[in-house]
Design a protein around this motif. Structure first.
Motif, PDB file in Angstrom:
ATOM      1  N   ASP A 138      -6.117   2.916  -6.250  1.00  0.00           N
ATOM      2  CA  ASP A 138      -6.298   3.857  -5.322  1.00  0.00           C
ATOM      3  C   ASP A 138      -6.323   5.125  -6.109  1.00  0.00           C
ATOM      4  OD1 ASP A 138      -3.731   3.869  -6.060  1.00  0.00           O
ATOM      5  OD2 ASP A 138      -2.979   4.135  -4.270  1.00  0.00           O
ATOM      6  N   LEU A 155     -11.172   3.454  -8.168  1.00  0.00           N
ATOM      7  CA  LEU A 155     -12.066   3.835  -7.232  1.00  0.00           C
ATOM      8  C   LEU A 155     -12.488   5.167  -7.230  1.00  0.00           C
ATOM      9  CD1 LEU A 155     -10.658   1.585  -4.140  1.00  0.00           C
ATOM     10  CD2 LEU A 155     -12.527   1.065  -5.807  1.00  0.00           C
ATOM     11  N   GLY A 171       0.819  -1.286  -0.138  1.00  0.00           N
ATOM     12  CA  GLY A 171      -0.070  -0.028   0.038  1.00  0.00           C
ATOM     13  C   GLY A 171       0.919   1.359  -0.018  1.00  0.00           C
ATOM     14  N   GLN A 215      -1.474  -4.064  -7.519  1.00  0.00           N
ATOM     15  CA  GLN A 215      -2.641  -3.452  -6.684  1.00  0.00           C
ATOM     16  C   GLN A 215      -3.716  -4.484  -6.820  1.00  0.00           C
ATOM     17  OE1 GLN A 215      -3.331   0.675  -7.483  1.00  0.00           O
ATOM     18  NE2 GLN A 215      -2.490   0.955  -5.283  1.00  0.00           N
ATOM     19  N   GLU A 216      -4.731  -4.614  -5.957  1.00  0.00           N
ATOM     20  CA  GLU A 216      -6.017  -5.397  -6.164  1.00  0.00           C
ATOM     21  C   GLU A 216      -6.931  -4.662  -5.808  1.00  0.00           C
ATOM     22  OE1 GLU A 216      -5.495  -9.106  -4.203  1.00  0.00           O
ATOM     23  OE2 GLU A 216      -3.926  -9.883  -5.522  1.00  0.00           O
ATOM     24  N   LEU A 217      -8.514  -4.873  -6.281  1.00  0.00           N
ATOM     25  CA  LEU A 217      -9.487  -4.322  -5.805  1.00  0.00           C
ATOM     26  C   LEU A 217      -9.702  -4.637  -4.153  1.00  0.00           C
ATOM     27  CD1 LEU A 217     -11.796  -4.575  -8.773  1.00  0.00           C
ATOM     28  CD2 LEU A 217     -11.060  -2.572  -7.717  1.00  0.00           C
ATOM     29  N   PRO A 218     -10.156  -3.718  -3.426  1.00  0.00           N
ATOM     30  CA  PRO A 218     -10.325  -4.238  -1.985  1.00  0.00           C
ATOM     31  C   PRO A 218     -11.644  -5.232  -2.079  1.00  0.00           C
ATOM     32  CG  PRO A 218     -10.118  -1.790  -2.231  1.00  0.00           C
ATOM     33  CD  PRO A 218     -10.117  -2.275  -3.500  1.00  0.00           C
ATOM     34  N   GLU A 219     -11.425  -5.988  -0.982  1.00  0.00           N
ATOM     35  CA  GLU A 219     -12.559  -7.109  -1.014  1.00  0.00           C
ATOM     36  C   GLU A 219     -13.861  -6.371  -0.770  1.00  0.00           C
ATOM     37  OE1 GLU A 219     -11.628  -9.983   1.774  1.00  0.00           O
ATOM     38  OE2 GLU A 219      -9.885 -10.763   0.976  1.00  0.00           O
ATOM     39  N   ASP A 220     -13.892  -5.197  -0.176  1.00  0.00           N
ATOM     40  CA  ASP A 220     -15.268  -4.439   0.213  1.00  0.00           C
ATOM     41  C   ASP A 220     -15.461  -3.475  -0.841  1.00  0.00           C
ATOM     42  OD1 ASP A 220     -13.188  -2.817   0.790  1.00  0.00           O
ATOM     43  OD2 ASP A 220     -14.093  -2.356   2.736  1.00  0.00           O
ATOM     44  N   ALA A 221     -14.867  -3.506  -2.016  1.00  0.00           N
ATOM     45  CA  ALA A 221     -15.098  -2.366  -2.919  1.00  0.00           C
ATOM     46  C   ALA A 221     -16.579  -2.599  -3.528  1.00  0.00           C
ATOM     47  CB  ALA A 221     -14.145  -2.526  -4.149  1.00  0.00           C
TER      48      ALA A 221
END
Length: 226
Positions: free
Chosen positions: A166, A170, A50, A191-197
């Motif tokens: 980021d 998003l 991050g 980077q990966e998409l957040p799980e809660d995206a």
């Protein structure tokens, strides 16, 4: 692919979307006294956690004031060159404009980069950089300012193409824009998409070559579904 209106304005980030930043990091490695491979490995680890270059540089060169070397870096780097432009850029942008789409570059860049981008004579309609806009991504005001400068009232008409989750994916989606996640460069690859995206990119690509064809298909799907 989204079933909503097909974008007729394509706004693209600069670093790792238009410009291959390999020279940027190679020059920094020289100034910091480490090999490019070492710097890129540490940068990759920082991105995965991050962080960014501000975390990587002190790790590889703890006794070097890298911020004091920024002017020297710029002198050695010399700004954007034609050979920094990814090979798929000009064909893709040319095809997008041939489709009647407005093509714009807009990213976090110092003011001097605007002239350098213009000098590359890329097939774009406008170049916007954060220093001139007075705001940087991921601030929502960046995307609002881009829309205002372009005179676009409906953000769904705009496809934002970026490599970072980021800074690009998003916040552009939150601004109501359609989003293309370009998976290349350090941030794009790691980077990966957040799980809660709560958003999903409309398009996920590894290069720009398919973009004109996919947008044309998107437009056809919307027309046939109307």
């Amino acid at each position: 692919m989204s079933a909503r209106v097909a974008p007729d304005v394509v706004v693209l980030d600069v670093g790792e979307v238009i410009i291959d930043e390999t020279r940027v990091w190679t020059v920094w490695a020289e100034l910091l006294g480490v090999s490019p491979a070492t710097l890129m490995a540490v940068l990759g680890a920082a991105v995965s956690q991050g962080g960014d270059h501000a975390d990587a540089f002190p790790h590889v060169a703890p006794n070097v004031d890298w911020a004091a070397l920024e002017d020297e870096h710029e002198a050695r780097y010399g700004g954007f060159r034609a050979d920094d432009v990814y090979a798929d850029v000009t064909p893709a942008l040319t095809a997008l404009r041939a489709q009647g789409r407005r093509v714009v570059l807009a990213g976090n860049q110092p003011a001097r980069r605007a002239a350098q981008l213009a000098a590359l004579a890329l097939p774009v309609d406008e170049v916007l950089v954060s220093d001139e806009l007075g705001v940087e991504k991921p601030d929502p005001a960046f995307f609002a300012t881009v829309l205002e400068r372009l005179g676009v009232e409906d953000p769904a008409r705009v496809l934002y193409v970026g490599d970072r989750v980021d800074n690009d994916v998003l916040p552009a989606a939150d601004a109501g824009m359609a989003v293309c996640w370009l998976v290349r460069g350090p941030w794009g690859q790691l980077q990966e998409l957040p799980e809660d995206a709560e958003v999903t990119p409309d398009l996920v690509l590894e290069g720009l070559g398919e973009l004109p064809e996919l947008l044309a298909a998107w437009e056809t799907d919307v027309e046939e579904g109307a």
